[in-house]
Write a protein that holds these residues in place. Structure first.
Motif, mmCIF file in Angstrom:
data_model
loop_
_atom_site.group_PDB
_atom_site.id
_atom_site.type_symbol
_atom_site.label_atom_id
_atom_site.label_comp_id
_atom_site.label_asym_id
_atom_site.label_seq_id
_atom_site.Cartn_x
_atom_site.Cartn_y
_atom_site.Cartn_z
ATOM 1 N N ASP A 169 0.809 -1.216 0.000
ATOM 2 C CA ASP A 169 0.000 0.000 0.000
ATOM 3 C C ASP A 169 0.847 1.274 0.000
ATOM 4 O OD1 ASP A 169 1.050 -0.291 2.494
ATOM 5 O OD2 ASP A 169 -0.863 -0.319 3.578
ATOM 6 N N ARG A 170 2.150 1.137 -0.207
ATOM 7 C CA ARG A 170 3.034 2.301 -0.310
ATOM 8 C C ARG A 170 3.837 2.184 -1.605
ATOM 9 N NH1 ARG A 170 6.556 2.964 4.949
ATOM 10 N NH2 ARG A 170 7.084 4.878 3.804
ATOM 11 N N THR A 171 4.004 3.306 -2.263
ATOM 12 C CA THR A 171 4.772 3.298 -3.520
ATOM 13 C C THR A 171 6.243 3.577 -3.236
ATOM 14 O OG1 THR A 171 4.305 5.656 -3.879
ATOM 15 C CG2 THR A 171 2.782 4.059 -4.873
ATOM 16 N N GLY A 172 7.110 3.075 -4.132
ATOM 17 C CA GLY A 172 8.544 3.302 -3.991
ATOM 18 C C GLY A 172 9.319 2.031 -4.236
ATOM 19 N N LEU A 173 10.618 2.098 -3.937
ATOM 20 C CA LEU A 173 11.524 0.967 -4.086
ATOM 21 C C LEU A 173 11.855 0.429 -2.700
ATOM 22 C CD1 LEU A 173 13.428 -0.809 -5.809
ATOM 23 C CD2 LEU A 173 15.170 0.965 -5.483
ATOM 24 N N PHE A 174 11.630 -0.851 -2.490
ATOM 25 C CA PHE A 174 11.789 -1.446 -1.156
ATOM 26 C C PHE A 174 12.641 -2.713 -1.265
ATOM 27 C CE2 PHE A 174 7.666 0.609 -1.518
ATOM 28 C CZ PHE A 174 7.725 1.568 -0.503
ATOM 29 N N GLU A 175 13.646 -2.800 -0.412
ATOM 30 C CA GLU A 175 14.535 -3.957 -0.422
ATOM 31 C C GLU A 175 14.081 -5.010 0.592
ATOM 32 O OE1 GLU A 175 18.497 -2.561 0.235
ATOM 33 O OE2 GLU A 175 18.784 -2.013 -1.875
ATOM 34 N N VAL A 176 14.243 -6.262 0.185
ATOM 35 C CA VAL A 176 13.963 -7.400 1.060
ATOM 36 C C VAL A 176 15.300 -8.079 1.327
ATOM 37 C CG1 VAL A 176 12.699 -9.552 1.337
ATOM 38 C CG2 VAL A 176 11.687 -7.681 0.001
ATOM 39 N N GLU A 177 15.650 -8.256 2.600
ATOM 40 C CA GLU A 177 16.967 -8.802 2.921
ATOM 41 C C GLU A 177 16.902 -9.673 4.167
ATOM 42 O OE1 GLU A 177 19.527 -5.505 3.822
ATOM 43 O OE2 GLU A 177 18.615 -5.185 5.786
ATOM 44 N N THR A 178 18.040 -10.315 4.463
ATOM 45 C CA THR A 178 18.201 -11.049 5.725
ATOM 46 C C THR A 178 19.077 -10.211 6.647
ATOM 47 O OG1 THR A 178 20.118 -12.236 4.843
ATOM 48 C CG2 THR A 178 17.967 -13.310 4.644
ATOM 49 N N HIS A 179 18.721 -10.251 7.940
ATOM 50 C CA HIS A 179 19.452 -9.416 8.885
ATOM 51 C C HIS A 179 20.813 -9.982 9.248
ATOM 52 C CE1 HIS A 179 16.236 -6.543 10.790
ATOM 53 N NE2 HIS A 179 16.606 -6.195 9.574
ATOM 54 N N GLU A 180 20.857 -11.216 9.740
ATOM 55 C CA GLU A 180 22.103 -11.757 10.257
ATOM 56 C C GLU A 180 23.161 -11.934 9.146
ATOM 57 O OE1 GLU A 180 19.216 -12.493 11.335
ATOM 58 O OE2 GLU A 180 19.316 -12.315 13.511
ATOM 59 N N SER A 181 22.729 -12.504 8.023
ATOM 60 C CA SER A 181 23.690 -12.732 6.926
ATOM 61 C C SER A 181 23.810 -11.538 5.994
ATOM 62 C CB SER A 181 23.291 -13.972 6.118
ATOM 63 O OG SER A 181 21.963 -13.835 5.625
ATOM 64 N N ASP A 182 22.928 -10.528 6.164
ATOM 65 C CA ASP A 182 22.981 -9.286 5.393
ATOM 66 C C ASP A 182 22.986 -9.557 3.876
ATOM 67 O OD1 ASP A 182 22.954 -6.544 5.163
ATOM 68 O OD2 ASP A 182 25.139 -6.363 5.194
ATOM 69 N N LEU A 183 22.036 -10.395 3.447
ATOM 70 C CA LEU A 183 21.924 -10.729 2.030
ATOM 71 C C LEU A 183 20.718 -10.028 1.415
ATOM 72 C CD1 LEU A 183 22.603 -14.585 2.115
ATOM 73 C CD2 LEU A 183 24.183 -12.779 1.359
ATOM 74 N N LEU A 184 20.874 -9.463 0.245
ATOM 75 C CA LEU A 184 19.760 -8.886 -0.504
ATOM 76 C C LEU A 184 19.017 -10.024 -1.193
ATOM 77 C CD1 LEU A 184 18.226 -6.405 -1.641
ATOM 78 C CD2 LEU A 184 19.833 -6.488 -3.594
ATOM 79 N N LEU A 185 17.735 -10.131 -0.938
ATOM 80 C CA LEU A 185 16.926 -11.209 -1.519
ATOM 81 C C LEU A 185 16.222 -10.765 -2.794
ATOM 82 C CD1 LEU A 185 15.366 -12.803 1.687
ATOM 83 C CD2 LEU A 185 17.579 -13.245 0.625
ATOM 84 N N THR A 186 15.645 -9.551 -2.743
ATOM 85 C CA THR A 186 14.976 -9.006 -3.921
ATOM 86 C C THR A 186 14.651 -7.554 -3.651
ATOM 87 O OG1 THR A 186 13.175 -9.366 -5.520
ATOM 88 C CG2 THR A 186 12.609 -9.561 -3.177
ATOM 89 N N GLN A 187 14.185 -6.854 -4.697
ATOM 90 C CA GLN A 187 13.718 -5.483 -4.592
ATOM 91 C C GLN A 187 12.294 -5.401 -5.120
ATOM 92 O OE1 GLN A 187 16.748 -3.338 -6.845
ATOM 93 N NE2 GLN A 187 17.762 -2.704 -4.951
ATOM 94 N N LEU A 188 11.462 -4.686 -4.395
ATOM 95 C CA LEU A 188 10.063 -4.514 -4.802
ATOM 96 C C LEU A 188 9.856 -3.097 -5.286
ATOM 97 C CD1 LEU A 188 8.376 -6.297 -1.744
ATOM 98 C CD2 LEU A 188 9.081 -7.311 -3.917
ATOM 99 N N VAL A 189 9.294 -2.953 -6.456
ATOM 100 C CA VAL A 189 8.965 -1.652 -7.019
ATOM 101 C C VAL A 189 7.463 -1.524 -7.038
ATOM 102 C CG1 VAL A 189 9.198 -0.074 -8.972
ATOM 103 C CG2 VAL A 189 11.061 -1.665 -8.432
ATOM 104 N N VAL A 190 6.928 -0.675 -6.194
ATOM 105 C CA VAL A 190 5.480 -0.492 -6.083
ATOM 106 C C VAL A 190 5.102 0.814 -6.757
ATOM 107 C CG1 VAL A 190 3.513 -0.375 -4.511
ATOM 108 C CG2 VAL A 190 5.515 -1.742 -3.914
ATOM 109 N N ARG A 191 4.204 0.739 -7.760
ATOM 110 C CA ARG A 191 3.808 1.941 -8.498
ATOM 111 C C ARG A 191 2.301 2.183 -8.322
ATOM 112 N NH1 ARG A 191 8.095 3.184 -11.729
ATOM 113 N NH2 ARG A 191 9.490 1.465 -12.349
#
Length: 279
Positions: free
Chosen positions: A257-279
């Motif tokens: 329900d919010r627009t923008g670019l949002f990163e999905v990651e893991t905290h402990e291993s600090d890995l980027l899983l994917t990026q969500l682009v909401v328009r």
């Protein structure tokens, strides 16, 4: 030696006379007919008329006028764990457990339960739990009778008949069985996701290779993540988190329900899983 004064002699004679009179009036000895603060009627229990007949269980009938006489109704319902719950509704009557064995006072006393004429229990209140074991020990039966008694254990009666009420245990059980079961509460359906992303983390590598996923605002996204080590899943910007137990797939759903670019990651291993682009 002087003779006694006339006044003193008179008082002495009056006192002696009173003692003699009191002794003769009470059968030769002084006694108290009833407890202080109670009337003679309360002490002797002379209310009603004691009949020669009994109630069938050895308790004599104490007859009173129909107008204003005690009354009782009885209802039973099966208990969810065992037996039945018995409810006595009384009129012109109150239970007096503290004075059982005392004199008969109109509108006071206790009740007794009978099953097809067999005595079951003495009751000192409106509710009584009747266990199934007690019914079995009485030889079984279905006709439950509640009868009212005075504190002196005489049975209250009107027109030479005990004051009582009867109901059926079998009817109560059948009625309970016939009651329609309440429908299960409606569980709202979980909205189906518009987009599902399945991600696997193994030996520090992310599959599929992290990229961008475009989503329309207001749509539901579902993340299904499996990691070979314990970690924490986090969606930046939405502040969504979920624990990732090692070797288990975890599902995290939310509405974009919010627009923008949002990163999905893991905290402990600090890995980027994917990026969500909401328009």
């Amino acid at each position: 030696m002087r003779s006694a004064r006339p006044g003193v002699a008179a008082v002495t004679m009056l006192t002696a006379g009173a003692l003699v009179f009191g002794a003769s009036a009470c059968g030769g000895r002084a006694t108290t007919h009833h407890k202080p603060g109670t009337s003679h009627e309360q002490a002797s229990g002379s209310v009603g008329r004691l009949l020669a007949d009994d109630d069938g269980s050895g308790h004599r009938l104490r007859q009173v006028d129909a107008e204003g006489a005690p009354a009782v109704t009885v209802a039973v319902r099966p208990d969810s764990e065992d037996g039945w719950n018995v409810h006595l509704s009384v009129r012109n009557f109150r239970f007096t457990p503290d004075s059982v064995g005392g004199a008969a006072l109109l509108g006071r006393g206790h009740a007794r339960l009978f099953l097809d004429g067999h005595p079951l229990a003495r009751v000192y209140g409106s509710w009584y739990h009747l266990p199934a074991s007690l019914v079995r020990s009485a030889g079984g039966g279905t006709g439950l009778t509640a009868r009212l008694y005075a504190d002196d254990h005489t049975a209250w009666a009107v027109n030479s008949a005990p004051i009582q009420a009867t109901t059926s245990l079998a009817t109560a059980s059948a009625s309970a069985s016939a009651q329609p079961t309440a429908p299960a509460a409606h569980q709202p359906e979980t909205p189906r996701p518009d987009t599902t992303l399945e991600i696997v983390v193994s030996h520090g590598r992310v599959r599929p290779t992290p990229g961008r996923t475009e989503i329309k605002k207001g749509r539901i996204i579902e993340l299904r993540v499996r990691s070979d080590r314990a970690d924490t899943l986090h969606v930046h910007g939405y502040d969504k988190e979920a624990r990732l137990p090692a070797g288990k797939t975890v599902t995290l759903s939310f509405t974009a329900d919010r627009t923008g670019l949002f990163e999905v990651e893991t905290h402990e291993s600090d890995l980027l899983l994917t990026q969500l682009v909401v328009r």
